[in-house]
Scaffold this motif. Structure first.
Motif, PDB file in Angstrom:
ATOM      1  N   ASP A  50       0.818  -1.343   0.090  1.00 51.44           N
ATOM      2  CA  ASP A  50      -0.172  -0.208   0.065  1.00 51.44           C
ATOM      3  C   ASP A  50       0.885   1.201   0.074  1.00 51.44           C
ATOM      4  O   ASP A  50       0.256   2.326  -0.433  1.00 51.44           O
ATOM      5  CB  ASP A  50      -0.817   0.185   1.339  1.00 51.44           C
ATOM      6  CG  ASP A  50      -1.922  -1.269   0.959  1.00 51.44           C
ATOM      7  OD1 ASP A  50      -2.641  -1.382   0.085  1.00 51.44           O
ATOM      8  OD2 ASP A  50      -2.221  -1.789   2.086  1.00 51.44           O
ATOM      9  N   ASN A  51       2.094   1.057   0.262  1.00 46.11           N
ATOM     10  CA  ASN A  51       3.077   2.443   0.325  1.00 46.11           C
ATOM     11  C   ASN A  51       4.338   2.018  -0.381  1.00 46.11           C
ATOM     12  O   ASN A  51       5.333   1.848   0.409  1.00 46.11           O
ATOM     13  CB  ASN A  51       3.336   2.806   1.885  1.00 46.11           C
ATOM     14  CG  ASN A  51       1.933   3.103   2.563  1.00 46.11           C
ATOM     15  OD1 ASN A  51       1.566   4.248   2.066  1.00 46.11           O
ATOM     16  ND2 ASN A  51       1.525   2.501   3.522  1.00 46.11           N
TER      17      ASN A  51
ATOM     18  N   ALA B 111       0.219   2.064 -15.142  1.00 44.30           N
ATOM     19  CA  ALA B 111      -0.211   3.361 -14.587  1.00 44.30           C
ATOM     20  C   ALA B 111       0.386   4.322 -14.750  1.00 44.30           C
ATOM     21  O   ALA B 111       1.669   4.029 -15.004  1.00 44.30           O
ATOM     22  CB  ALA B 111      -0.349   2.990 -12.807  1.00 44.30           C
ATOM     23  N   ASP B 112       0.041   5.572 -15.261  1.00 47.00           N
ATOM     24  CA  ASP B 112       0.960   6.654 -15.627  1.00 47.00           C
ATOM     25  C   ASP B 112       1.434   7.324 -14.217  1.00 47.00           C
ATOM     26  O   ASP B 112       0.709   8.432 -13.994  1.00 47.00           O
ATOM     27  CB  ASP B 112       0.234   7.510 -16.672  1.00 47.00           C
ATOM     28  CG  ASP B 112       0.960   8.724 -16.846  1.00 47.00           C
ATOM     29  OD1 ASP B 112       2.349   8.619 -16.696  1.00 47.00           O
ATOM     30  OD2 ASP B 112       0.520   9.537 -17.854  1.00 47.00           O
ATOM     31  N   VAL B 113       2.519   6.904 -13.744  1.00 41.77           N
ATOM     32  CA  VAL B 113       3.225   7.261 -12.533  1.00 41.77           C
ATOM     33  C   VAL B 113       3.576   8.813 -12.628  1.00 41.77           C
ATOM     34  O   VAL B 113       3.976   9.375 -11.680  1.00 41.77           O
ATOM     35  CB  VAL B 113       4.187   6.515 -11.983  1.00 41.77           C
ATOM     36  CG1 VAL B 113       3.605   5.247 -11.459  1.00 41.77           C
ATOM     37  CG2 VAL B 113       5.209   6.335 -12.714  1.00 41.77           C
TER      38      VAL B 113
ATOM     39  N   THR C  10      -2.573   9.220 -11.313  1.00 46.20           N
ATOM     40  CA  THR C  10      -1.977   7.996 -10.098  1.00 46.20           C
ATOM     41  C   THR C  10      -2.102   8.972  -8.735  1.00 46.20           C
ATOM     42  O   THR C  10      -1.711  10.241  -8.824  1.00 46.20           O
ATOM     43  CB  THR C  10      -0.877   7.500 -10.540  1.00 46.20           C
ATOM     44  OG1 THR C  10       0.034   8.606 -10.956  1.00 46.20           O
ATOM     45  CG2 THR C  10      -1.011   6.569 -11.765  1.00 46.20           C
ATOM     46  N   PRO C  11      -2.277   8.241  -7.697  1.00 43.79           N
ATOM     47  CA  PRO C  11      -1.929   8.775  -6.494  1.00 43.79           C
ATOM     48  C   PRO C  11      -0.568   9.324  -6.079  1.00 43.79           C
ATOM     49  O   PRO C  11       0.328   8.331  -6.452  1.00 43.79           O
ATOM     50  CB  PRO C  11      -2.384   7.657  -5.476  1.00 43.79           C
ATOM     51  CG  PRO C  11      -2.405   6.413  -6.256  1.00 43.79           C
ATOM     52  CD  PRO C  11      -2.575   6.852  -7.576  1.00 43.79           C
ATOM     53  N   GLU C  12      -0.508  10.002  -5.023  1.00 41.14           N
ATOM     54  CA  GLU C  12       0.720  10.693  -4.680  1.00 41.14           C
ATOM     55  C   GLU C  12       1.902   9.481  -4.269  1.00 41.14           C
ATOM     56  O   GLU C  12       2.851   9.546  -4.336  1.00 41.14           O
ATOM     57  CB  GLU C  12       0.694  11.708  -3.400  1.00 41.14           C
ATOM     58  CG  GLU C  12       1.907  12.334  -2.978  1.00 41.14           C
ATOM     59  CD  GLU C  12       2.660  13.050  -4.079  1.00 41.14           C
ATOM     60  OE1 GLU C  12       3.936  13.066  -4.031  1.00 41.14           O
ATOM     61  OE2 GLU C  12       1.875  13.627  -5.074  1.00 41.14           O
TER      62      GLU C  12
END
Length: 184
Positions: A39-40, A94-96, A102-104
């Motif tokens: 998750d992180n 995912a387009d990081v 995408t999330p931080e």
């Protein structure tokens, strides 16, 4: 299939009804890369886990990556010898690089390496994936030297897409195997 199928899941791991979990059960040679923190994610930790899985796998490997792990594979391929990798299926990248997509917590996977991969690969996207535009997925495929397939409107190609065994994906995997054999 004579290759080790290395399943590389994305942020949050793959839920029970994700096609990658079905493939783990379906393919006799399938193995999953286990990450320290789903998750992180920290790029360095995920690279270490991926490298350990690749080193311990038997024979040639076909990577089956989803979402965030498509970027992981491009980072790993840039920094490591890829001789054990026969090919890769890069599904729903995912387009990081894009805060809009995408999330931080995955921004440490940016920038996405844009170097040509040393092995046959196919990028698969969906026309309505919330984590990348079709144009960006096409761009990544071109930079990585990958074939490109848009499977239509199927979301992020995850559990919510209800693909189960995802027969279409298995057919694409078979076409990757043919590409690998033609490349030898």
């Amino acid at each position: 299939m004579k290759y080790t199928i290395l399943i590389v899941t994305g942020l949050g791991d793959s839920a029970e009804k994700h096609w990658q979990n079905y493939w783990l059960q379906h393919f006799e040679t399938a193995q999953k890369v286990i990450q320290k923190d789903w998750d992180n994610p920290l790029l360095e930790d995920w690279l270490e886990s991926l490298n350990t899985a690749i080193e311990s796998a038997e024979g040639e490997i076909i990577i089956v990556a989803h979402s965030l792990s498509c970027s992981l594979i491009s980072h790993w391929s840039k920094e490591n010898k890829t001789h054990k990798i026969a090919g890769a299926l890069l599904v729903a990248p995912a387009d990081v690089d894009s805060p809009a997509h995408t999330p931080e917590q995955i921004r440490n996977f940016s920038p996405i390496p844009l170097l040509k991969l040393d092995y046959p690969s196919i990028v698969i996207t969906s026309a309505n994936d919330p984590y990348i535009s079709v144009e960006r997925a096409t761009f990544l495929a071109e930079k990585w030297g990958s074939s490109f397939i848009n499977v239509g409107e199927k979301g992020h190609l995850n559990s919510e897409s209800k693909l189960e065994h995802w027969e279409e994906g298995q057919e694409i995997l078979q076409s990757l195997v043919h590409m690998i054999q033609d490349n030898k």
